[in-house]
Design an enzyme around this catalytic site. Structure first.
Site, short mmCIF file in Angstrom:
data_model
loop_
_atom_site.label_atom_id
_atom_site.label_comp_id
_atom_site.label_asym_id
_atom_site.label_seq_id
_atom_site.Cartn_x
_atom_site.Cartn_y
_atom_site.Cartn_z
N SER A 1 0.84 -1.20 0.00
CA SER A 1 0.00 0.00 0.00
C SER A 1 0.87 1.25 0.00
CB SER A 1 -0.98 -0.03 1.17
OG SER A 1 -1.96 0.97 1.04
N HIS B 1 -8.67 0.64 -0.42
CA HIS B 1 -8.49 -0.39 -1.45
C HIS B 1 -9.83 -1.04 -1.84
CE1 HIS B 1 -4.20 0.09 -1.32
NE2 HIS B 1 -4.23 -0.04 -0.01
#
Length: 324
Positions: free
Chosen positions: A100, A209
């Site tokens: 991430s 996400h």
């Protein structure tokens, strides 16, 4: 790290960079005090952001570090500082990746993005994610003890008319889902019925996400278009594709898609292993990725470096620095 074997001269090293959730007061302080190169990283971050990020990293408060717009630049800065410490000992990776927000540190490591641009980008990224999270009642949950295929079926069956996506493929038995809260709750209940060892709601400010981050992803894409991005000097595996990004265009696309798409961490690690990486070191805070990597493939070495002591232990147990 007592069970780490010395690294053969032919071993390929991968450096990976910590995700959000690892941050904690005191992060990076020992690196700052021990290595001039690390001190410079924090000083550059303070100058680029216009506030004393170093003081926030070192002293907290913890609540402040939990704020997404602070956590992300704090993690990037500490991760790059840990990278610089590894470089002082002669460690140079054959490949890099980050989970991430850690992907931005990987791109700094590969000289694709300048550190100053990176820290400003993730500061804004955090703000955008927080704003997108406030627009919808979304959250995330970890499902432990089921395969990713099991979790994907549960997501499909639980979504109904709501948004529900797989966010992170962290390890063979840990998958994180993200979406609207009611759909998350239905999915967790179904996962427990189907034998999950545990379901855990995450303390996050939004459904990261997932498709609920599309507005943030669109703005990040716009910001990236104005940032100088170079072809990576060393291979970088992207979260969204679990494949190498080789051009500035591919990097911009991967970072934009990543925000509202899945982090394919298992496949990313497997890709690096397939290409010969047998030693992994997490540069940043904590050992979250090192633990995931051990669960993905117990045959590789996985360690973490977050301060002088862990760096010295890595040098002592793994051996001299490795290069691509």
């Amino acid at each position: 790290m007592g069970d780490i074997e010395p690294m053969p001269a032919s071993a390929k090293l991968a450096i990976v960079f910590s995700p959000q959730g690892s941050q904690a007061p005191g992060m990076g302080r020992d690196l700052y005090e021990s290595f001039p190169a690390c001190r410079q990283v924090f000083e550059l971050a303070n100058e680029a952001l216009g506030f004393d990020l170093a003081a926030m990293c070192f002293n907290g408060p913890e609540e402040g570090l939990r704020s997404t717009e602070v956590a992300q630049p704090a993690l990037l800065t500490t991760s790059v500082a840990a990278l610089r410490a590894l470089q002082t000992e002669g460690f140079h990776p054959s490949a890099v990746a980050g989970h991430s927000v850690g992907e931005y540190a990987a791109l700094v490591a590969a000289q694709a993005i300048s550190f100053e641009d990176g820290v400003r980008l993730v500061r804004r990224r955090g703000e955008l994610m927080k704003e997108a999270g406030a627009e919808a009642d979304g959250t995330m949950a970890a499902i432990i003890g089921l395969t990713s295929e099991d979790v994907k079926r549960i997501v499909e069956e639980s979504a109904g008319s709501q948004i529900l996506d797989v966010a992170n493929y962290n390890s063979p038995e840990q998958t994180v889902i993200s979406g609207e809260r009611a759909a998350i709750e239905r999915a967790c209940e179904l996962a427990r019925e189907r034998g999950a060892k545990r379901t855990l709601l995450l303390n996050v400010s939004g459904a990261f996400h997932s498709r609920l981050m599309r507005s943030a992803a669109e703005e990040i894409e716009r910001l990236l278009s104005a940032v100088e991005i170079n072809a990576p000097a060393i291979p970088v595996v992207a979260n969204f594709s679990a494949d190498y990004v080789r051009s500035s265009e591919e990097i911009r696309s991967a970072l934009a898609h990543q925000l509202a798409g899945s982090v394919r961490w298992v496949e990313s690690v497997q890709r690096m292993i397939e290409d010969g990486c047998s030693v992994f070191v997490e540069a940043g805070v904590g050992q979250a990725l090192a633990g995931m990597i051990r669960r993905i493939d117990g045959g590789v070495t996985a360690a973490a470096v977050s301060d002088r002591a862990s760096l010295q232990e890595f040098v002592r147990t793994v051996g001299a620095g490795a290069s691509a």
